[in-house]
Design a protein around this motif. Structure first.
Motif, PDB file in Angstrom:
ATOM      1  N   VAL A 239       8.171  -6.144   9.723  1.00 18.34           N
ATOM      2  CA  VAL A 239       6.796  -6.373  10.162  1.00 18.34           C
ATOM      3  C   VAL A 239       6.688  -6.117  11.661  1.00 18.34           C
ATOM      4  CG1 VAL A 239       4.987  -8.100  10.392  1.00 18.34           C
ATOM      5  CG2 VAL A 239       6.329  -8.009   8.309  1.00 18.34           C
ATOM      6  N   ARG A 240       7.707  -6.575  12.400  1.00 21.55           N
ATOM      7  CA  ARG A 240       7.685  -6.392  13.856  1.00 21.55           C
ATOM      8  C   ARG A 240       7.690  -4.908  14.215  1.00 21.55           C
ATOM      9  NH1 ARG A 240       6.425  -7.387  18.262  1.00 21.55           N
ATOM     10  NH2 ARG A 240       7.641  -7.227  20.171  1.00 21.55           N
ATOM     11  N   GLU A 241       8.509  -4.141  13.493  1.00 20.94           N
ATOM     12  CA  GLU A 241       8.579  -2.691  13.749  1.00 20.94           C
ATOM     13  C   GLU A 241       7.221  -2.048  13.596  1.00 20.94           C
ATOM     14  OE1 GLU A 241      12.677  -1.674  11.754  1.00 20.94           O
ATOM     15  OE2 GLU A 241      11.389   0.113  11.806  1.00 20.94           O
ATOM     16  N   THR A 242       6.568  -2.351  12.467  1.00 25.55           N
ATOM     17  CA  THR A 242       5.259  -1.734  12.223  1.00 25.55           C
ATOM     18  C   THR A 242       4.266  -2.157  13.281  1.00 25.55           C
ATOM     19  OG1 THR A 242       5.751  -1.934   9.880  1.00 25.55           O
ATOM     20  CG2 THR A 242       3.503  -1.348  10.468  1.00 25.55           C
TER      21      THR A 242
ATOM     22  N   MET B 200      19.650  -4.556 -12.389  1.00 24.69           N
ATOM     23  CA  MET B 200      20.098  -5.756 -13.085  1.00 24.69           C
ATOM     24  C   MET B 200      19.541  -5.824 -14.500  1.00 24.69           C
ATOM     25  SD  MET B 200      21.912  -7.753 -11.088  1.00 24.69           S
ATOM     26  CE  MET B 200      21.634  -9.389 -11.699  1.00 24.69           C
ATOM     27  N   GLY B 201      18.857  -4.791 -14.933  1.00 24.55           N
ATOM     28  CA  GLY B 201      18.277  -4.833 -16.267  1.00 24.55           C
ATOM     29  C   GLY B 201      16.856  -5.357 -16.272  1.00 24.55           C
ATOM     30  N   TYR B 202      16.404  -5.960 -15.176  1.00 26.05           N
ATOM     31  CA  TYR B 202      14.991  -6.299 -15.061  1.00 26.05           C
ATOM     32  C   TYR B 202      14.561  -5.921 -13.652  1.00 26.05           C
ATOM     33  CZ  TYR B 202      17.339 -10.452 -13.188  1.00 26.05           C
ATOM     34  OH  TYR B 202      18.171 -11.297 -12.508  1.00 26.05           O
ATOM     35  N   GLU B 203      13.270  -5.837 -13.441  1.00 23.15           N
ATOM     36  CA  GLU B 203      12.787  -5.373 -12.141  1.00 23.15           C
ATOM     37  C   GLU B 203      12.967  -6.443 -11.097  1.00 23.15           C
ATOM     38  OE1 GLU B 203       9.395  -2.069 -13.207  1.00 23.15           O
ATOM     39  OE2 GLU B 203       8.878  -4.183 -13.158  1.00 23.15           O
ATOM     40  N   ARG B 204      13.542  -6.042  -9.992  1.00 24.06           N
ATOM     41  CA  ARG B 204      13.684  -6.964  -8.878  1.00 24.06           C
ATOM     42  C   ARG B 204      13.100  -6.312  -7.650  1.00 24.06           C
ATOM     43  NH1 ARG B 204      18.875  -6.674  -7.608  1.00 24.06           N
ATOM     44  NH2 ARG B 204      19.167  -8.513  -6.345  1.00 24.06           N
ATOM     45  N   GLY B 205      12.447  -7.122  -6.837  1.00 22.67           N
ATOM     46  CA  GLY B 205      11.918  -6.562  -5.614  1.00 22.67           C
ATOM     47  C   GLY B 205      12.930  -6.675  -4.503  1.00 22.67           C
ATOM     48  N   THR B 206      13.186  -5.569  -3.824  1.00 22.26           N
ATOM     49  CA  THR B 206      14.018  -5.637  -2.624  1.00 22.26           C
ATOM     50  C   THR B 206      13.116  -5.479  -1.415  1.00 22.26           C
ATOM     51  OG1 THR B 206      14.367  -3.292  -2.958  1.00 22.26           O
ATOM     52  CG2 THR B 206      16.141  -4.754  -3.637  1.00 22.26           C
ATOM     53  N   ILE B 207      13.566  -5.945  -0.286  1.00 21.06           N
ATOM     54  CA  ILE B 207      12.776  -5.855   0.943  1.00 21.06           C
ATOM     55  C   ILE B 207      13.224  -4.621   1.699  1.00 21.06           C
ATOM     56  CG2 ILE B 207      12.140  -7.053   3.050  1.00 21.06           C
ATOM     57  CD1 ILE B 207      11.325  -8.505   0.547  1.00 21.06           C
ATOM     58  N   SER B 208      12.295  -3.729   1.954  1.00 21.40           N
ATOM     59  CA  SER B 208      12.630  -2.519   2.692  1.00 21.40           C
ATOM     60  C   SER B 208      11.447  -2.165   3.573  1.00 21.40           C
ATOM     61  CB  SER B 208      12.914  -1.363   1.738  1.00 21.40           C
ATOM     62  OG  SER B 208      11.719  -1.017   1.062  1.00 21.40           O
ATOM     63  N   LYS B 209      11.704  -1.257   4.510  1.00 18.67           N
ATOM     64  CA  LYS B 209      10.627  -0.841   5.414  1.00 18.67           C
ATOM     65  C   LYS B 209       9.499  -0.199   4.610  1.00 18.67           C
ATOM     66  CE  LYS B 209       8.873   0.229   9.511  1.00 18.67           C
ATOM     67  NZ  LYS B 209       9.066   1.344  10.410  1.00 18.67           N
ATOM     68  N   ALA B 210       9.901   0.644   3.650  1.00 12.98           N
ATOM     69  CA  ALA B 210       8.888   1.348   2.857  1.00 12.98           C
ATOM     70  C   ALA B 210       8.014   0.356   2.103  1.00 12.98           C
ATOM     71  CB  ALA B 210       9.569   2.307   1.886  1.00 12.98           C
ATOM     72  N   TRP B 211       8.644  -0.684   1.547  1.00 18.82           N
ATOM     73  CA  TRP B 211       7.860  -1.678   0.822  1.00 18.82           C
ATOM     74  C   TRP B 211       6.934  -2.430   1.769  1.00 18.82           C
ATOM     75  CZ3 TRP B 211       7.946  -7.050   1.376  1.00 18.82           C
ATOM     76  CH2 TRP B 211       7.165  -7.759   0.452  1.00 18.82           C
ATOM     77  N   ASP B 212       7.444  -2.804   2.945  1.00 18.53           N
ATOM     78  CA  ASP B 212       6.604  -3.537   3.886  1.00 18.53           C
ATOM     79  C   ASP B 212       5.400  -2.698   4.305  1.00 18.53           C
ATOM     80  OD1 ASP B 212       6.390  -4.292   7.222  1.00 18.53           O
ATOM     81  OD2 ASP B 212       6.149  -5.854   5.708  1.00 18.53           O
ATOM     82  N   GLU B 213       5.648  -1.417   4.549  1.00 13.66           N
ATOM     83  CA  GLU B 213       4.531  -0.555   4.939  1.00 13.66           C
ATOM     84  C   GLU B 213       3.518  -0.429   3.806  1.00 13.66           C
ATOM     85  OE1 GLU B 213       6.611   2.349   8.252  1.00 13.66           O
ATOM     86  OE2 GLU B 213       6.332   3.092   6.213  1.00 13.66           O
ATOM     87  N   ALA B 214       4.034  -0.346   2.586  1.00 14.78           N
ATOM     88  CA  ALA B 214       3.107  -0.234   1.453  1.00 14.78           C
ATOM     89  C   ALA B 214       2.245  -1.482   1.348  1.00 14.78           C
ATOM     90  CB  ALA B 214       3.891  -0.007   0.164  1.00 14.78           C
ATOM     91  N   THR B 215       2.825  -2.669   1.574  1.00 18.77           N
ATOM     92  CA  THR B 215       1.997  -3.868   1.466  1.00 18.77           C
ATOM     93  C   THR B 215       0.942  -3.884   2.562  1.00 18.77           C
ATOM     94  OG1 THR B 215       3.577  -5.147   2.773  1.00 18.77           O
ATOM     95  CG2 THR B 215       3.758  -5.304   0.377  1.00 18.77           C
ATOM     96  N   THR B 216       1.253  -3.332   3.736  1.00 24.25           N
ATOM     97  CA  THR B 216       0.239  -3.271   4.795  1.00 24.25           C
ATOM     98  C   THR B 216      -0.878  -2.320   4.388  1.00 24.25           C
ATOM     99  OG1 THR B 216       1.966  -3.624   6.433  1.00 24.25           O
ATOM    100  CG2 THR B 216      -0.158  -2.862   7.245  1.00 24.25           C
TER     101      THR B 216
END
Lengths: 435, 753
Positions: free
Chosen positions: A231-234, B317-333
């Motif tokens: 978040v900080r980066e963005t 893992m056989g089910y969907e898990r959310g990982t935290i990544s820059k791409a994901w953070d940008e998508a949520t923004t």
């Protein structure tokens, strides 16, 4: 600083002499050194009053008639092109073909839009010349811009049909002009305001993440901290972009300005400001400015004309008050053109090489030669500016040439050496030579 | 000790049974045998630990940990025959038994693994799917409630006078089952005599699953189609141009919801004909007229379907898990801005600050404390004079906040229970009744889960579970050799998907829900087109209906033509694909990829061999047999079904041999001949019950099942059996188990975020 082309010119050498000289300063000069080129197509409807419009003379000594007097300061930079005829036949009535085939040079598809006469039609069968040139410019990284082209409108009806569309991305693909200056402003500058808002919200998000991280287990805290780092980066990126100084503050339209008939003068000036600013920011090199649409019925109350333009345009030649009113109307359009020229002339190019007008060609055109006969002979084509290397300051009498050939001239002026454009039968003879 | 090839040693802990071992004769001892009556642990330390590590973690020569799925009996047999590697056979049967028991209990078995490294519930963010459905439901907070009990079909209105649709010009108004308008040249109805008229159809479009929908309107007339957007048409053919007779467009829809749809066409004076047909193309299906059962009469609200692209979630893992990544953070923004821009102005129209509070409360799934209300709502309204901007900031901050993006995994309070319950069954926010029950302290997860199953979102999620469990999204390219199987085209495949969906819906939501029917049912849903291909007597245009097949041959989804065709090659069946499917999906076995990349032997190379014989030839190597000794005999049981799912007695002029077998984890060697007996075995197999319970739990909850208690799988399985294998009751029990505190961690004191 002299660029390669000027250097060669001074030496009296053409490109052909190059291989023998092997001068280091002539090797691999960057393409970027060549100047920018821009095209603006301005449209007004319902034809003109020919005897109050076209100069009588041919050549570089000519007198401006009433409709064109506002262009007096730019007479040396203008071309009056009499004798270009829109010969495209096929489906659609005179108005539909007037605007639909104007920049495309090709027939309309058969369709379900029925005009006052002739057969019903759909959209045009091909791309318009401004989009053709835009595609060329966008394909080259040296001339690519953020938008490529911008389509401005002034009080264009919000119907989508063959009468309201002049610009085509391809067959059956009309592009709508943005007639509302607030929408145009948002398209050009809206994201800047958004970025500032988002950056400040992201700061709050980080605070929230910090609060939560204190309350979870150690393993979970790592995850939240990673999240906060992204978040900080963005936030940093957005703040940096928002801080970038723009060449000039963008001209925001007054909140009370509405897209309606009586605001046409204000809308016109607002759109012109946005266009000039777009060129300054190099958002685009191609633009169009469409006043209302084909069969345009604006009421020019601000110059004392109360009857709608379309009705007036059908009055016979003998009706002097009507013709006087029509002349006034066209003179008003010409004043807007002159204003656009003035703004471009007084705005320097950001790289210091002359003014925007030095590198822009504006073409003012119309759907019809004259309104009451619906003739599409002698379509008004007035060009101003030094954007293409044409010999300006002349009144030309082309004596009946298909207007496709002028469209080819525009393309050639950008170095896009098309052999045909639109209906190929109308291209015999190649581009009209204007250089 | 010595160095041996890892490959050989790798056989030991890997997988299930390795074929039937004959009881080995004890070989002569090579050195002094261990002292009599040594405990298993001592034998291990003396003879095994130097290679396998003191705690079975692996050693220098053999780095793999000593874990696996064999039963204790099989393990003892193996150890006796093959271990220690340089001196096999020195252990007596009794010693082998003792050391194996030690190994099994200390580190080898699943239970031992769980005890040593207890799986924990992880802090997890909303998956991409959950994000989109949560946003959609959150933004519907202030919309009118969708019409209840809406009738199937569409409203059709006819208007005089061209394109105007004026109320006073309406001359006809009725309900039609589908949009298939073909009155020929005018007049289209009795009292219509005008030459210019227009028609409007309106109502709701039911989306059965999440995905991209292609909407198609076939017409030559001027027409527009709006789907889930009342202002901008999805298809705009108001100006018809050229020869096109079709308008097409695609949009994303979330399953389990109904979307407003409106179609308008007009007839100009000079036009002679009016005709229109509304079709769609569902994910992995062919074009078809939108059927009556997917249309509803009534006025439905737009749903905010987020269009911002997201990076895909992790599925390792056989089910969907959310990982935290820059791409994901940008998508949520980006998505938050998309939603704020679309919804801010609309919500600002009435009571903006009040609505903002309600929105944040619902997004965070609990009442706001005064501090939270100040931070997330009131402060932003104070800082922004413009109400629309304030609302936009509120929406962006709420959708970016971890209080929205992360699900509660710690014990928590009643609101957390409500949240886990709603995400288990709906992948979305708790609704008002759930939150009220939480507030009142009367939240009964089992009772609520029962209510929630009636919501179409639950049906959509369960439907998606079946698609994932049966790997139907991987079957989409079911192209067959046209010479061997003429007529097996995209239309057949599309109908087979519908057929399987109808079957699964029937078993799950029908009057009596019995999971065993998935292995035992002797019916297949067919329409006219499928009936013709599979040799069943039905009229050519017959709609889908249950067709009774031969109960001696057919066994539910095990023999459903879609799966049989899907687990086959272009012209031959694939016992290996079928065996792997049975092992993984139905029996819950773990299978690793083959140690070497293997090219299948082309059938042409051995034209006289049957498929079974060819597969045996292909997998006969000892490296292959470690897995294929289990995989092959499962797949062979289905050999009566060819590459398009038709029953055959004969292949290559020989009778088909459909004998199969399976070594259970408990050590029993079960034999079956053909699909029916295979189905009967699976229906009563404890492994199959546990596999279904676990697969479903992981899909619903997206947390490791053992993290909800080491005995959770057994508890749920026993309950499942006791309830007569009722799938709906299992759904309720699993959702309730996930919602309530439990598992390895003891209930912790309530945390106030």
């Amino acid at each position: 600083m002299m660029d390669r082309r000027d250097f060669l010119r001074n030496l009296g050498l053409g490109a052909g002499a190059l291989p023998f000289l092997n001068l280091p300063s002539l090797q691999a000069a960057p393409r970027k050194a060549s100047r920018k080129q821009r095209l603006v197509v301005m449209f007004s409807p319902d034809g003109v009053v020919p005897w109050n419009f076209w100069p009588d003379q041919e050549g570089d000594a000519f007198t401006l008639k009433e409709s064109l007097t506002p262009l007096a300061p730019f007479q040396k930079k203008m071309l009056a092109l009499h004798g270009l005829n829109n010969r495209i036949k096929g489906d659609g009535d005179g108005h539909m073909r007037g605007i639909g085939c104007l920049l495309t040079g090709i027939e309309l598809f058969p369709g379900n839009i029925q005009g006052g006469s002739d057969t019903p039609a759909g959209w045009a069968k091909g791309i318009s010349i401004d989009q053709e040139i835009k595609n060329q410019l966008q394909a080259n990284p040296d001339t690519r811009t953020r938008f490529g082209s911008l389509e401005f409108g002034v009080n264009v009806s919000d119907r989508a049909d063959t009468w309201t569309r002049m610009v085509y991305a391809g067959p059956n693909r009309p592009i709508a002009p943005i007639s509302n200056p607030h929408h145009m402003f948002k398209k050009l500058y809206g994201s800047e305001k958004d970025k500032q808002m988002i950056a400040s919200v992201l700061d709050d998000v980080r605070e929230d993440l910090k609060k939560l991280a204190e309350k979870v287990s150690a393993e979970d805290r790592k995850l939240l901290e990673e999240h906060a780092a992204f978040v900080r980066e963005t936030e940093k990126e957005l703040t940096a972009v928002a801080k970038e100084k723009m060449a000039a503050p963008p001209p925001a339209p007054d909140a009370s300005l509405r897209d309606e008939n009586d605001s046409i003068p204000k809308l016109s000036r607002q759109q012109i400001e946005l266009m000039v600013n777009s060129f300054k920011q190099d958002f685009a090199r191609i633009a169009s400015l469409q006043y209302t649409q084909s069969v345009g019925g604006a009421k020019f109350r601000w110059i004392g004309v109360t009857e709608g333009q379309h009705e007036l345009s059908h009055k016979p030649d003998k009706d002097e008050p009507a013709q006087a009113a029509l002349t006034k109307i066209n003179k008003w359009y010409c004043e807007e053109l002159a204003y656009l020229c003035k703004r471009l002339e007084e705005t320097p190019e950001p790289d210091g090489r002359g003014s925007l007008l030095d590198n822009t060609l504006i073409v003012w055109t119309n759907e019809l030669g004259q309104g009451n006969s619906h003739t599409r002979n002698n379509i008004p084509f007035i060009a101003v500016g030094n954007g293409l290397d044409w010999k300006m300051g002349r009144s030309l009498k082309l004596k009946g040439v298909p207007h496709n050939r002028f469209l080819l001239s525009l393309a050639h002026g950008f170095g896009h050496r098309l052999e045909r454009f639109g209906n190929p039968e109308m291209c015999a003879g190649g581009p009209v030579v204007l250089a | 000790m010595r160095s041996s090839t890892i490959a050989v040693l790798a056989l030991l802990p890997l997988l299930g049974s390795c074929g039937k071992d004959a009881d080995p004769a004890p070989s002569p001892a090579k050195g002094p045998p261990p002292a009599p009556a040594l405990a298993g642990a001592e034998i291990y330390q003396k003879l095994c630990a130097s290679c396998h590590g003191a705690k079975g973690e692996g050693g220098k020569d053999y780095p793999e940990p000593l874990v696996g799925e064999r039963s204790l009996e099989k393990l003892a047999v193996y150890v006796r025959k093959k271990m220690p590697e340089d001196k096999p056979g020195i252990l007596s049967a009794d010693e082998a038994q003792r050391v194996s028991k030690y190994i099994y209990d200390a580190f080898y078995s699943k239970a031992a693994q769980a005890r040593r490294e207890p799986p924990r519930r992880e802090l997890s963010r909303l998956t991409v799917g959950q994000y989109k459905t949560s946003v959609a439901d959150l933004m519907s907070l202030f919309a009118n409630p969708q019409p209840a009990d809406a009738k199937p079909g569409l409203r059709q209105e006819l208007f005089n006078g061209g394109r105007r649709f004026r109320d006073d010009k309406r001359i006809n108004d009725k309900v039609v089952p589908t949009l298939d308008f073909n009155p020929g040249s005018y007049p289209p109805a009795e009292n219509v005599t005008i030459e210019e008229y227009s028609v409007r159809w309106s109502g709701g479009l039911v989306a059965p699953e999440t995905g991209d929908y292609e909407i198609i309107l076939e017409t030559r007339n001027g027409a527009r189609v709006w789907v889930n957007d009342e202002t901008t048409p999805l298809l705009d053919g108001w100006v018809r141009s050229g020869d096109s007779v079709v308008l097409k467009g695609t949009l994303s829809l979330l399953g389990g919801r109904i979307y407003p749809i409106r179609v308008e066409i007009f007839k100009e004076k000079k036009e002679k004909l009016v005709a229109a047909a509304l079709k769609w193309k569902l994910p992995h299906r062919v074009e078809e007229l939108i059927p009556e059962r997917r249309l509803r009469v009534g006025k439905f609200n737009e749903t905010m379907v987020v269009r911002t692209p997201f990076p895909p979630d992790d599925r390792s893992m056989g089910y969907e898990r959310g990982t935290i990544s820059k791409a994901w953070d940008e998508a949520t923004t980006e998505a938050a801005v998309e939603v704020a821009t679309a919804m801010g102005p609309r919500l600002a129209k009435s009571d903006p600050q009040g609505r903002a509070r309600k929105l944040v409360e619902r997004a965070f799934r609990r009442p706001l404390t005064p501090e939270l209300q100040q931070f997330f709502v009131d402060r932003l309204f104070a800082e922004n004079k413009d109400v629309e901007t304030a609302l936009k900031c509120v929406i962006i901050l709420a959708l970016k906040s971890p209080r929205f993006l992360y699900l509660p995994h710690e014990t928590g309070d009643a609101y957390d229970v409500a949240t886990r319950l709603s995400y288990a069954l709906w992948d979305s926010l708790p609704d008002a009744p759930l939150l009220e029950a939480a507030k009142a302290g009367t939240l009964d997860p089992v009772k609520e889960a029962g209510r929630m199953l009636g919501d179409p979102r639950a049906k959509a999620k369960v439907g998606a579970f079946y698609h994932r469990w049966l790997q139907l999204d991987r079957l989409h390219d079911l192209a067959k050799d046209p010479k061997s199987y003429p007529g097996f085209d995209a239309g057949i495949v599309s109908d087979l998907r519908t057929s399987l969906d109808l079957f699964l819906e029937d078993v799950t939501w029908g009057e009596k829900s019995d999971w065993r029917q998935l292995m035992l049912a002797d019916t297949v849903h067919m329409n006219g087109r499928l009936a013709k291909f599979y040799g069943v007597e039905l009229p050519a245009d017959a709609p889908f209906q249950k067709v009774k097949m031969d109960p001696k041959k057919h066994a539910g989804l095990l023999t459903h033509p879609l799966l049989m065709a899907g687990f086959s090659y272009a012209s031959v069946s694939s016992p290996i694909h079928r065996g792997v499917f049975l092992a993984r999906a139905l029996l819950g076995r773990r299978l690793r990829a083959p140690p070497d990349a293997v090219t299948p032997i082309p059938p042409e190379l051995h034209p006289s061999l049957s498929t079974r014989e060819r597969i045996l030839l292909q997998t006969k190597g000892p490296d292959c047999q470690s897995c294929h000794a289990m995989i092959n005999p499962l797949g062979f049981a289905l050999e009566n079904f060819d590459a398009v799912g038709r029953f055959r007695e004969v292949e290559k002029e020989k009778p088909v041999n459909a004998q199969g077998s399976y070594w259970t984890i408990g050590g029993e060697d079960v034999k079956f001949n053909g699909a029916r007996e295979l189905g009967e075995f699976l229906a009563r197999s404890e492994e199959a019950h546990e596999a279904f319970v676990e697969h479903l739990f992981h899909y619903l909850v997206k947390q490791p099942i053992l993290a909800h208690g080491l005995n959770r799988p057994d508890l749920l399985r026993e309950g499942f059996v006791k309830d007569g294998y009722d799938v709906r009751k299992l759904l309720i029990q699993e959702a309730a188990a996930a919602a309530l505190p439990g598992g390895v961690k003891k209930a912790e004191e309530r945390k106030t975020p």
